[in-house]
Scaffold this motif. Structure first.
Motif, PDB file in Angstrom:
ATOM      1  N   THR A 255       0.811  -1.224   0.000  1.00  0.00           N
ATOM      2  CA  THR A 255       0.000   0.000   0.000  1.00  0.00           C
ATOM      3  C   THR A 255       0.844   1.274   0.000  1.00  0.00           C
ATOM      4  OG1 THR A 255      -0.177  -0.182   2.406  1.00  0.00           O
ATOM      5  CG2 THR A 255      -1.993  -1.092   1.096  1.00  0.00           C
ATOM      6  N   LYS A 256       2.036   1.232   0.601  1.00  0.00           N
ATOM      7  CA  LYS A 256       2.895   2.418   0.648  1.00  0.00           C
ATOM      8  C   LYS A 256       4.151   2.168  -0.176  1.00  0.00           C
ATOM      9  CE  LYS A 256       1.359   4.218   5.121  1.00  0.00           C
ATOM     10  NZ  LYS A 256       1.777   4.651   6.482  1.00  0.00           N
ATOM     11  N   ILE A 257       4.203   2.764  -1.355  1.00  0.00           N
ATOM     12  CA  ILE A 257       5.303   2.507  -2.289  1.00  0.00           C
ATOM     13  C   ILE A 257       6.641   2.960  -1.714  1.00  0.00           C
ATOM     14  CG2 ILE A 257       5.256   4.692  -3.551  1.00  0.00           C
ATOM     15  CD1 ILE A 257       5.531   1.129  -5.030  1.00  0.00           C
ATOM     16  N   GLU A 258       6.628   3.876  -0.744  1.00  0.00           N
ATOM     17  CA  GLU A 258       7.869   4.360  -0.142  1.00  0.00           C
ATOM     18  C   GLU A 258       8.621   3.248   0.580  1.00  0.00           C
ATOM     19  OE1 GLU A 258       4.976   7.732  -0.488  1.00  0.00           O
ATOM     20  OE2 GLU A 258       4.907   5.680   0.298  1.00  0.00           O
ATOM     21  N   HIS A 259       7.926   2.174   0.935  1.00  0.00           N
ATOM     22  CA  HIS A 259       8.562   1.070   1.651  1.00  0.00           C
ATOM     23  C   HIS A 259       9.063  -0.034   0.707  1.00  0.00           C
ATOM     24  CE1 HIS A 259       7.251   3.055   5.152  1.00  0.00           C
ATOM     25  NE2 HIS A 259       6.036   2.547   5.251  1.00  0.00           N
ATOM     26  N   LEU A 260       8.989   0.191  -0.598  1.00  0.00           N
ATOM     27  CA  LEU A 260       9.331  -0.862  -1.559  1.00  0.00           C
ATOM     28  C   LEU A 260      10.771  -1.334  -1.424  1.00  0.00           C
ATOM     29  CD1 LEU A 260       8.599  -2.671  -3.934  1.00  0.00           C
ATOM     30  CD2 LEU A 260       9.130  -0.760  -5.478  1.00  0.00           C
ATOM     31  N   SER A 261      11.719  -0.401  -1.318  1.00  0.00           N
ATOM     32  CA  SER A 261      13.131  -0.809  -1.247  1.00  0.00           C
ATOM     33  C   SER A 261      13.407  -1.619   0.013  1.00  0.00           C
ATOM     34  CB  SER A 261      14.050   0.418  -1.297  1.00  0.00           C
ATOM     35  OG  SER A 261      13.743   1.320  -0.242  1.00  0.00           O
ATOM     36  N   LEU A 262      12.781  -1.242   1.136  1.00  0.00           N
ATOM     37  CA  LEU A 262      12.952  -1.999   2.375  1.00  0.00           C
ATOM     38  C   LEU A 262      12.334  -3.385   2.247  1.00  0.00           C
ATOM     39  CD1 LEU A 262      13.869  -2.097   5.314  1.00  0.00           C
ATOM     40  CD2 LEU A 262      11.715  -0.993   5.962  1.00  0.00           C
ATOM     41  N   LEU A 263      11.187  -3.466   1.602  1.00  0.00           N
ATOM     42  CA  LEU A 263      10.527  -4.756   1.373  1.00  0.00           C
ATOM     43  C   LEU A 263      11.413  -5.673   0.531  1.00  0.00           C
ATOM     44  CD1 LEU A 263       8.099  -6.708   1.322  1.00  0.00           C
ATOM     45  CD2 LEU A 263       7.246  -5.428  -0.653  1.00  0.00           C
ATOM     46  N   LEU A 264      11.937  -5.156  -0.577  1.00  0.00           N
ATOM     47  CA  LEU A 264      12.772  -5.971  -1.461  1.00  0.00           C
ATOM     48  C   LEU A 264      14.021  -6.456  -0.735  1.00  0.00           C
ATOM     49  CD1 LEU A 264      12.563  -3.982  -4.833  1.00  0.00           C
ATOM     50  CD2 LEU A 264      11.262  -6.003  -4.142  1.00  0.00           C
ATOM     51  N   SER A 265      14.607  -5.594   0.074  1.00  0.00           N
ATOM     52  CA  SER A 265      15.806  -5.981   0.819  1.00  0.00           C
ATOM     53  C   SER A 265      15.505  -7.125   1.777  1.00  0.00           C
ATOM     54  CB  SER A 265      16.343  -4.769   1.595  1.00  0.00           C
ATOM     55  OG  SER A 265      17.494  -5.125   2.336  1.00  0.00           O
ATOM     56  N   ASN A 266      14.331  -7.084   2.412  1.00  0.00           N
ATOM     57  CA  ASN A 266      14.000  -8.154   3.354  1.00  0.00           C
ATOM     58  C   ASN A 266      13.691  -9.457   2.625  1.00  0.00           C
ATOM     59  OD1 ASN A 266      13.972  -8.574   6.169  1.00  0.00           O
ATOM     60  ND2 ASN A 266      11.747  -8.787   6.148  1.00  0.00           N
ATOM     61  N   ILE A 267      13.078  -9.379   1.447  1.00  0.00           N
ATOM     62  CA  ILE A 267      12.840 -10.591   0.660  1.00  0.00           C
ATOM     63  C   ILE A 267      14.168 -11.196   0.215  1.00  0.00           C
ATOM     64  CG2 ILE A 267      11.815 -11.515  -1.461  1.00  0.00           C
ATOM     65  CD1 ILE A 267       9.644  -9.356  -1.203  1.00  0.00           C
ATOM     66  N   GLU A 268      15.108 -10.333  -0.190  1.00  0.00           N
ATOM     67  CA  GLU A 268      16.444 -10.820  -0.544  1.00  0.00           C
ATOM     68  C   GLU A 268      17.081 -11.548   0.638  1.00  0.00           C
ATOM     69  OE1 GLU A 268      17.769  -7.346  -3.764  1.00  0.00           O
ATOM     70  OE2 GLU A 268      18.496  -7.291  -1.708  1.00  0.00           O
ATOM     71  N   ARG A 269      16.873 -11.006   1.844  1.00  0.00           N
ATOM     72  CA  ARG A 269      17.443 -11.644   3.028  1.00  0.00           C
ATOM     73  C   ARG A 269      16.770 -12.978   3.314  1.00  0.00           C
ATOM     74  NH1 ARG A 269      16.010 -12.619   7.867  1.00  0.00           N
ATOM     75  NH2 ARG A 269      14.095 -11.402   7.715  1.00  0.00           N
ATOM     76  N   VAL A 270      15.448 -13.041   3.214  1.00  0.00           N
ATOM     77  CA  VAL A 270      14.709 -14.274   3.497  1.00  0.00           C
ATOM     78  C   VAL A 270      15.195 -15.418   2.609  1.00  0.00           C
ATOM     79  CG1 VAL A 270      12.437 -15.374   3.294  1.00  0.00           C
ATOM     80  CG2 VAL A 270      12.651 -13.160   4.443  1.00  0.00           C
ATOM     81  N   PHE A 271      15.501 -15.113   1.353  1.00  0.00           N
ATOM     82  CA  PHE A 271      15.979 -16.152   0.430  1.00  0.00           C
ATOM     83  C   PHE A 271      17.500 -16.169   0.291  1.00  0.00           C
ATOM     84  CE2 PHE A 271      11.579 -15.427  -0.987  1.00  0.00           C
ATOM     85  CZ  PHE A 271      11.108 -16.728  -0.941  1.00  0.00           C
ATOM     86  N   ASP A 272      18.170 -15.282   1.037  1.00  0.00           N
ATOM     87  CA  ASP A 272      19.644 -15.232   1.038  1.00  0.00           C
ATOM     88  C   ASP A 272      20.189 -15.094  -0.388  1.00  0.00           C
ATOM     89  OD1 ASP A 272      22.131 -15.187   2.207  1.00  0.00           O
ATOM     90  OD2 ASP A 272      22.308 -17.362   2.392  1.00  0.00           O
ATOM     91  N   LEU A 273      19.603 -14.185  -1.153  1.00  0.00           N
ATOM     92  CA  LEU A 273      19.938 -14.070  -2.573  1.00  0.00           C
ATOM     93  C   LEU A 273      21.323 -13.497  -2.826  1.00  0.00           C
ATOM     94  CD1 LEU A 273      16.583 -12.797  -4.140  1.00  0.00           C
ATOM     95  CD2 LEU A 273      17.379 -15.143  -3.793  1.00  0.00           C
ATOM     96  N   ASN A 274      21.891 -12.772  -1.861  1.00  0.00           N
ATOM     97  CA  ASN A 274      23.148 -12.074  -2.114  1.00  0.00           C
ATOM     98  C   ASN A 274      24.383 -12.846  -1.661  1.00  0.00           C
ATOM     99  OD1 ASN A 274      21.847  -9.825  -3.258  1.00  0.00           O
ATOM    100  ND2 ASN A 274      21.376  -9.018  -1.224  1.00  0.00           N
ATOM    101  N   ALA A 275      24.202 -14.066  -1.199  1.00  0.00           N
ATOM    102  CA  ALA A 275      25.344 -14.860  -0.733  1.00  0.00           C
ATOM    103  C   ALA A 275      26.256 -15.255  -1.892  1.00  0.00           C
ATOM    104  CB  ALA A 275      24.849 -16.119  -0.028  1.00  0.00           C
ATOM    105  N   ASP A 276      27.554 -15.198  -1.631  1.00  0.00           N
ATOM    106  CA  ASP A 276      28.545 -15.720  -2.588  1.00  0.00           C
ATOM    107  C   ASP A 276      28.763 -17.184  -2.200  1.00  0.00           C
ATOM    108  OD1 ASP A 276      30.607 -16.289  -4.291  1.00  0.00           O
ATOM    109  OD2 ASP A 276      31.738 -14.476  -3.851  1.00  0.00           O
ATOM    110  N   ILE A 277      27.842 -18.036  -2.628  1.00  0.00           N
ATOM    111  CA  ILE A 277      27.738 -19.374  -2.076  1.00  0.00           C
ATOM    112  C   ILE A 277      28.940 -20.258  -2.395  1.00  0.00           C
ATOM    113  CG2 ILE A 277      26.512 -20.574  -3.946  1.00  0.00           C
ATOM    114  CD1 ILE A 277      25.553 -20.579  -0.215  1.00  0.00           C
TER     115      ILE A 277
END
Length: 448
Positions: A255-277
Motif C-alpha cells: 500500500t505504501k510505495i515508499e517502503h518498496l526498497s525496504l521490502l525488497l531488501s527483506n525478501i532478498e534476506r529471506v531467500f539469502d539471494l546475495n550470498a557468494d555461495i
C-alpha cells in the motif's frame, strides 16, 4: 590476483560473479555486469569496480542491455568495515532517510562517515545515496508500469522533477528514454530479484514448506508467498522460482510505495539471494565437511523478522517442528488479523492482551511468550542478545532467532542435538568455517 580472476570471469561471462564486480569500458563510458552479452572489449579498454556506484562516480553510465541496476548485491568485503556496510544497507533500504539520519542511527559524526566512505568506496555518502536512488529508479522504469511520479517517490526523490534532473545528469538519458517498451499494467507490482548460482531452490522450498504458518505462508513447487507487515504497512508477496534463470519473479501487493526498497531488501534476506555461495562452500570444505557431502547451493532460509523468529524459537522448545508450527498457526488464526482468506502474524500487543488459554502448553511457557512480547513492545530497537534477561529464553533460542530472523551468517548451534551427532560422525573444526558457521549448521542438518 583479483584482477586476473575478474578478467577470466569477464571473458567467460561467468554468472557466479554477477554483482561481485562491474566492468567499465573506457571507450564507450558505459559499465556492465560480467554476464553482459555485448561484444567483449579489449582488456586495455576496461577497468573494474566492486560497486556500481563507484563506476558511476567516475562518470560511467549503466548499460541498458545487461542493466547493472538488476545485479545481485555483493558483500565480499563486509568484514573490512562493518560501519560502512551498515550505512550502505540503510541508504539502500530507507530512501527517505537523510545522511544526518544515518549518522544518528550509527552513532557517528557526518565527518567520520564521509571519511569511511571515501576510504573504502572512493565516494561520499551523498554520492552513494544519489547513485543508489538512480539505479533503483532505473530498475523500476525497466520492469514496472509505474508512472514517473510514483517511481520518484519509491526511489526517494521528492518529485518527478528531481528524479528527471538527477537521472538525466547521471545517465545522460531521461526516464522516458529508458522506458522504451510498454509494460502492461497488472493489478500487482511485478519485479525480478537476481541471484548468483548455484541456488538450491528445492532445499529452501522443502525447508520453508515444513515450517509454513497456515494462513500466513503458502509454499508450492516453485512458489513461496506470504503476508507481511513492514513499518506499519501490511501487504503480501509471492516469489516464483524460474527454473534455468538466475532470478525470482516477485508479485507484490504493497500500500505504501515508499517502503518498496525496504521490502525488497527483506525478501532478498529471506531467500539469502546475495550470498557468494561458492566461496562459502569452499570454506566449509576446509572445516572438514567431505566435498562429496556438501549439498550445492544451500542458502539460509530466513524468517520475516526477529519477533516471528523469537516466537518460533520459544514455541519450538522441546517439541517437534510439526508441533511448533501447529501452535504458531493456532496463535496466528486466533490473534492475527484476517483479511479475505489471508492472516497476518499477530502483533506483540495482540498477544499481550490475550490469556493464551487456547494454547495447550505449560503456564510457564505462556508467561515467557507474554514477557517476550512485553519486552519487544517496550524496546523496539533492541538486539536479540537482550532476550537472555527473559525467563524461559536461553542461548539456543537467541541464536536461532539471530540466524533466521537477522540472517547472521556466523551463528553456531553447537548444543543442537543433530549438530552434536554430526560432529561425532565427521571430523569438523567449526572454527575453520568462520564467518560462515550458520551455513555449516544448515549443511550438517541436511546431512543428517
Amino acid at each position: 590476483m583479483q584482477t586476473s580472476i575478474y578478467q577470466q570471469a569477464r571473458i567467460t561471462r561467468d554468472p557466479r560473479f554477477d554483482g561481485v564486480f562491474f566492468i567499465a569500458v573506457k571507450t564507450t563510458h558505459i559499465f556492465c555486469r560480467p554476464i553482459c552479452p555485448a561484444n567483449l572489449p579489449h582488456e586495455k579498454n576496461v577497468e573494474y569496480f566492486q560497486h556500481a556506484q563507484q563506476a558511476m562516480s567516475q562518470g560511467y553510465r549503466p548499460c541498458l542491455r545487461c542493466r547493472p541496476d538488476s545485479a545481485p548485491q555483493s558483500y565480499a568485503w563486509k568484514g573490512v568495515e562493518t560501519t560502512v556496510h551498515r550505512a550502505m544497507k540503510l541508504l539502500r533500504e530507507h530512501h527517505d532517510l537523510t545522511i544526518n539520519d544515518i549518522t544518528l542511527k550509527l552513532g557517528i559524526s557526518d565527518r567520520y562517515l564521509r571519511q569511511l566512505f571515501e576510504k573504502h568506496l572512493g565516494l561520499t555518502p551523498k554520492q552513494y545515496q544519489i547513485f543508489n536512488r538512480i539505479l533503483f529508479s532505473k530498475k523500476l522504469l525497466h520492469e514496472t508500469a509505474m508512472d514517473i511520479e510514483t517511481v520518484a517517490h519509491a526511489s526517494g526523490f521528492a518529485s518527478s522533477r528531481r528524479l528527471q534532473h538527477n537521472f538525466k545528469k547521471i545517465t545522460g538519458l531521461s526516464p522516458l528514454q529508458v522506458r522504451k517498451k510498454k509494460i502492461n499494467q497488472n493489478q500487482y507490482l511485478s519485479l525480478k530479484l537476481h541471484f548468483r548460482p548455484p541456488f538450491n531452490w528445492h532445499y529452501i522450498q522443502a525447508f520453508l514448506q515444513k515450517r509454513a504458518i497456515s494462513g500466513v505462508e503458502i509454499v508450492e513447487t516453485n512458489c513461496y508467498s506470504r503476508t507481511f507487515s513492514i513499518e506499519g504497512c501490511k501487504g503480501w508477496f509471492a516469489a516464483t522460482y524460474q527454473p534455468g534463470k538466475n532470478y525470482l519473479l516477485l508479485e507484490i501487493n504493497l500500500t505504501k510505495i515508499e517502503h518498496l526498497s525496504l521490502l525488497l531488501s527483506n525478501i532478498e534476506r529471506v531467500f539469502d539471494l546475495n550470498a557468494d555461495i561458492l566461496q562459502i562452500q569452499k570454506q566449509l570444505i576446509k572445516s572438514g565437511i567431505p566435498k562429496n557431502r556438501i549439498t550445492d547451493g544451500i542458502r539460509l532460509p530466513g524468517v520475516w523478522d526477529t519477533f516471528e523468529a523469537g516466537l518460533r524459537g520459544i514455541l519450538g522448545q522441546q517439541i517437534s517442528v510439526k508441533g511448533a508450527i501447529s501452535l504458531l498457526s493456532l496463535l496466528t488464526q486466533t490473534l492475527g488479523e484476517k483479511v479475505a482468506d489471508k492472516y497476518y502474524f499477530p502483533t506483540p500487543q495482540a498477544i499481550i492482551d490475550s490469556n493464551l488459554e487456547f494454547l495447550k502448553i505449560p503456564m510457564s511457557r505462556k508467561q515467557t511468550i507474554r514477557d517476550f512480547c512485553e519486552y519487544y513492545s517496550c524496546h523496539p530497537n533492541h538486539s536479540p542478545d537482550e532476550w537472555i534477561k527473559i525467563k524461559g529464553i536461553g542461548p539456543w533460542t537467541i541464536a536461532y532467532a539471530k540466524m533466521r530472523g537477522l540472517s547472521e551468517p556466523n551463528i553456531w548451534l553447537q548444543t543442537d542435538l543433530i549438530i552434536k551427532k554430526q560432529l561425532d560422525k565427521y571430523k569438523i573444526d567449526s572454527a575453520l568455517s568462520s564467518p560462515w558457521r550458520s551455513y555449516l549448521t544448515f549443511q550438517l542438518w541436511n546431512m543428517a
